[in-house]
Design a protein around this motif. Structure first.
Motif, mmCIF file in Angstrom:
data_model
loop_
_atom_site.group_PDB
_atom_site.id
_atom_site.type_symbol
_atom_site.label_atom_id
_atom_site.label_comp_id
_atom_site.label_asym_id
_atom_site.label_seq_id
_atom_site.Cartn_x
_atom_site.Cartn_y
_atom_site.Cartn_z
ATOM 1 N N HIS A 43 0.817 -1.203 0.000
ATOM 2 C CA HIS A 43 0.000 0.000 0.000
ATOM 3 C C HIS A 43 0.857 1.263 0.000
ATOM 4 N N PHE A 44 1.854 1.281 0.859
ATOM 5 C CA PHE A 44 2.708 2.464 0.958
ATOM 6 C C PHE A 44 3.896 2.417 0.004
ATOM 7 N N GLY A 45 4.040 1.309 -0.703
ATOM 8 C CA GLY A 45 5.164 1.162 -1.611
ATOM 9 C C GLY A 45 4.824 1.347 -3.073
ATOM 10 N N GLY A 46 3.630 1.791 -3.372
ATOM 11 C CA GLY A 46 3.324 2.093 -4.755
ATOM 12 C C GLY A 46 2.190 1.301 -5.372
ATOM 13 N N LEU A 47 1.677 0.300 -4.672
ATOM 14 C CA LEU A 47 0.537 -0.481 -5.169
ATOM 15 C C LEU A 47 -0.606 -0.397 -4.149
ATOM 16 N N PRO A 48 -1.215 0.775 -4.039
ATOM 17 C CA PRO A 48 -2.192 0.964 -2.956
ATOM 18 C C PRO A 48 -3.422 0.058 -3.059
ATOM 19 N N GLU A 49 -3.896 -0.244 -4.268
ATOM 20 C CA GLU A 49 -5.085 -1.089 -4.394
ATOM 21 C C GLU A 49 -4.805 -2.515 -3.945
ATOM 22 N N ALA A 50 -3.685 -3.057 -4.402
ATOM 23 C CA ALA A 50 -3.324 -4.426 -4.006
ATOM 24 C C ALA A 50 -3.050 -4.504 -2.507
ATOM 25 N N GLY A 51 -2.359 -3.497 -1.989
ATOM 26 C CA GLY A 51 -2.068 -3.472 -0.560
ATOM 27 C C GLY A 51 -3.317 -3.390 0.287
ATOM 28 N N LEU A 52 -4.242 -2.530 -0.122
ATOM 29 C CA LEU A 52 -5.487 -2.390 0.619
ATOM 30 C C LEU A 52 -6.291 -3.683 0.577
ATOM 31 N N ALA A 53 -6.338 -4.321 -0.577
ATOM 32 C CA ALA A 53 -7.068 -5.583 -0.693
ATOM 33 C C ALA A 53 -6.473 -6.646 0.232
ATOM 34 N N LEU A 54 -5.159 -6.730 0.280
ATOM 35 C CA LEU A 54 -4.513 -7.730 1.130
ATOM 36 C C LEU A 54 -4.724 -7.419 2.606
ATOM 37 N N VAL A 55 -4.610 -6.156 2.982
ATOM 38 C CA VAL A 55 -4.829 -5.772 4.381
ATOM 39 C C VAL A 55 -6.271 -6.046 4.787
ATOM 40 N N LEU A 56 -7.213 -5.671 3.947
ATOM 41 C CA LEU A 56 -8.617 -5.901 4.282
ATOM 42 C C LEU A 56 -8.940 -7.391 4.381
ATOM 43 N N PHE A 57 -8.401 -8.190 3.477
ATOM 44 C CA PHE A 57 -8.656 -9.627 3.523
ATOM 45 C C PHE A 57 -8.094 -10.257 4.798
ATOM 46 N N THR A 58 -6.845 -9.934 5.126
ATOM 47 C CA THR A 58 -6.224 -10.564 6.293
ATOM 48 C C THR A 58 -6.869 -10.095 7.592
ATOM 49 N N THR A 59 -7.150 -8.801 7.703
ATOM 50 C CA THR A 59 -7.770 -8.320 8.939
ATOM 51 C C THR A 59 -9.215 -8.800 9.059
ATOM 52 N N ALA A 60 -9.942 -8.900 7.941
ATOM 53 C CA ALA A 60 -11.297 -9.454 7.996
ATOM 54 C C ALA A 60 -11.256 -10.917 8.440
ATOM 55 N N SER A 61 -10.273 -11.668 7.983
ATOM 56 C CA SER A 61 -10.125 -13.067 8.411
ATOM 57 C C SER A 61 -9.872 -13.147 9.910
ATOM 58 N N MET A 62 -9.049 -12.242 10.423
ATOM 59 C CA MET A 62 -8.766 -12.229 11.860
ATOM 60 C C MET A 62 -10.009 -11.888 12.667
ATOM 61 N N VAL A 63 -10.748 -10.881 12.232
ATOM 62 C CA VAL A 63 -11.958 -10.470 12.952
ATOM 63 C C VAL A 63 -13.019 -11.565 12.902
ATOM 64 N N LEU A 64 -13.217 -12.168 11.754
ATOM 65 C CA LEU A 64 -14.214 -13.242 11.643
ATOM 66 C C LEU A 64 -13.836 -14.456 12.480
ATOM 67 N N ALA A 65 -12.543 -14.774 12.549
ATOM 68 C CA ALA A 65 -12.102 -15.893 13.394
ATOM 69 C C ALA A 65 -12.353 -15.573 14.860
ATOM 70 N N MET A 66 -12.140 -14.317 15.255
ATOM 71 C CA MET A 66 -12.388 -13.921 16.640
ATOM 72 C C MET A 66 -13.890 -14.019 16.956
ATOM 73 N N LEU A 67 -14.724 -13.558 16.024
ATOM 74 C CA LEU A 67 -16.173 -13.614 16.261
ATOM 75 C C LEU A 67 -16.692 -15.045 16.278
ATOM 76 N N ALA A 68 -16.077 -15.928 15.530
ATOM 77 C CA ALA A 68 -16.513 -17.330 15.506
ATOM 78 C C ALA A 68 -16.210 -18.048 16.810
ATOM 79 N N ARG A 69 -15.228 -17.572 17.554
ATOM 80 C CA ARG A 69 -14.871 -18.222 18.813
ATOM 81 C C ARG A 69 -15.777 -17.804 19.955
ATOM 82 N N HIS A 70 -16.567 -16.766 19.802
ATOM 83 C CA HIS A 70 -17.403 -16.276 20.910
ATOM 84 C C HIS A 70 -18.845 -16.525 20.660
#
Length: 70
Positions: A43-70
């Motif tokens: 994202h900060f290195g020149g490919l903001p769309e790809a970086g944002l997509a990867l950050v959103l995917f990984t953080t969404a996976s983390m949040v969904l895994a946390m919600l599935a445990r509760h």
């Protein structure tokens, strides 16, 4: 203790069964963390769309895994 007493008093602890799952979960979390960091780098290195997509995917996976445990 004799052999028969030790066998009678043995504990059927689930720890050996859980160890491979915990090992796998640790690597899963490691790769999600690496993905988020790589996404920030992209994202900060020149490919903001790809970086944002990867950050959103990984953080969404983390949040969904946390919600599935509760």
């Amino acid at each position: 203790m004799t052999g028969s007493t030790a066998t009678t008093l043995s504990c059927h602890c689930p720890r050996p069964a859980i160890k491979p799952m915990a090992y796998n979960q640790g690597f899963y979390n490691l790769f999600l963390g690496i993905g988020a960091v790589v996404g920030l780098g992209l994202h900060f290195g020149g490919l903001p769309e790809a970086g944002l997509a990867l950050v959103l995917f990984t953080t969404a996976s983390m949040v969904l895994a946390m919600l599935a445990r509760h």
